[in-house]
Design a protein around this motif. Sequence first.
Motif, mmCIF file in Angstrom:
data_model
loop_
_atom_site.group_PDB
_atom_site.id
_atom_site.type_symbol
_atom_site.label_atom_id
_atom_site.label_comp_id
_atom_site.label_asym_id
_atom_site.label_seq_id
_atom_site.Cartn_x
_atom_site.Cartn_y
_atom_site.Cartn_z
ATOM 1 N N HIS A 214 2.278 -1.261 6.925
ATOM 2 C CA HIS A 214 2.568 -2.628 6.456
ATOM 3 C C HIS A 214 1.568 -3.596 7.114
ATOM 4 O O HIS A 214 0.471 -3.730 6.634
ATOM 5 C CB HIS A 214 4.019 -3.064 6.715
ATOM 6 N N ASP B 39 5.345 3.525 -0.320
ATOM 7 C CA ASP B 39 6.462 3.429 0.632
ATOM 8 C C ASP B 39 7.654 4.302 0.208
ATOM 9 O O ASP B 39 7.769 5.438 0.661
ATOM 10 C CB ASP B 39 6.877 1.959 0.806
ATOM 11 N N HIS C 195 7.314 7.666 2.353
ATOM 12 C CA HIS C 195 8.423 8.381 2.993
ATOM 13 C C HIS C 195 8.948 9.395 1.988
ATOM 14 O O HIS C 195 9.406 9.002 0.901
ATOM 15 C CB HIS C 195 9.529 7.405 3.386
ATOM 16 N N HIS D 48 5.017 1.544 11.865
ATOM 17 C CA HIS D 48 5.366 0.377 11.055
ATOM 18 C C HIS D 48 5.388 -0.834 11.991
ATOM 19 O O HIS D 48 6.035 -0.793 13.048
ATOM 20 C CB HIS D 48 6.754 0.522 10.452
ATOM 21 N N HIS E 295 1.028 5.901 3.081
ATOM 22 C CA HIS E 295 2.331 5.351 3.502
ATOM 23 C C HIS E 295 3.367 5.699 2.447
ATOM 24 O O HIS E 295 3.539 4.978 1.460
ATOM 25 C CB HIS E 295 2.215 3.831 3.691
#
Length: 339
Positions: free
Chosen positions: A222, A279, A20, A198, A18
């Motif tokens: 998450h 994240d 970005h 998500h 996870h």
Amino acid sequence: MTTPTIAFLRSLPKAELHLHLEGSLEPELMFQLAERNGIALPYPDVEAIRAAYQFSNLQDFLDIYYQGASVLQTEQDFYDLTWAYLERCAADGVVHTEPFFDPQTHTARGISMATQFRGISRALADGEKQLGISSRLILSFLRHLSEEDAVVTLQQALPWREHFVAVGLDSSELGNPPEKFARVFAQAREAGLLCVAHAGEEGPAAYIEQALELLKVQRIDHGVRCSDDPALVERLVHEQIALTVCPLSNLKLKVVQQMQQHNILQLLERGVRVTINSDDPAYFGGYLLDNFVAVRDALEMSREQAVQLARNSLEASFLDPASRERWLNELQRVAATAA
Ligand code: ADE
Ligand code: ZN
């Protein structure tokens, strides 16, 4: 109980599931790219950017994050962004990564899919060759936009099908439930793509259930709000559905008020396949290893729990079975021998 040292945590072979890419844009690189592309940033210097990273919720962060991404213009920019992240992976003992990118953030500014895929994929290939880090790319749809926009994005991306393995769903969660994207996820599955979304970050546990039922996702990104629904937790354990949890993100976006209140180790002990991830590390104060250390310090994570979290990350990855098995064996070897 033995407390794991940072050296021990680093030595464990880990997968990051996870991340970005746009969220790994450090202020220094943001300034460099702005200068290279003749873009004026609304900040005088790097310190002012860092000082602006104070968020009360997810939307606060997203507003700044999309603005930051506007410096990404050329194939080389996407390459440099991805490469900088991979160097952090190498430093943290990440052996495999499955990063997201948000193509709509860029196509909306006139940056082509080709520019994005060429830059990112070239860096990922170099990461495998030069750093020994394998990867699988995930194309993420922005849920604050329409499903029609996501459908168009998928069509634009399909010529690049061999460059990504899955689709995801991110951006403003509340008011944009998974059901809004059921059609486009069905199209993605028809194209042989895997699915993640998500859910249960700010949104309710019901969104996690929707993502499983309607989007048929392999993993939940998450998912920490699952604790509100004991029957759902039971299902996650029974079906061994992975949650890609992001502790420092949850703290920065006030999903939890203090790290001591985080439920990640409770879920782990309950048998949920939780993993640790970063994240948007450039915005939330740390990469993968920092997240492990934050959980260790606040929640007294044991060595055994650290090893289980690393194992979960490899088991929940989209690696081919042979590579997964090889890393699981290596993990077992390191865990047994490392000081
Ligand atoms: N985009 C980047 N980071 C995100 C997050 N934590 N939640 C939703 N969308 C995101
Ligand atoms: Zn995220």
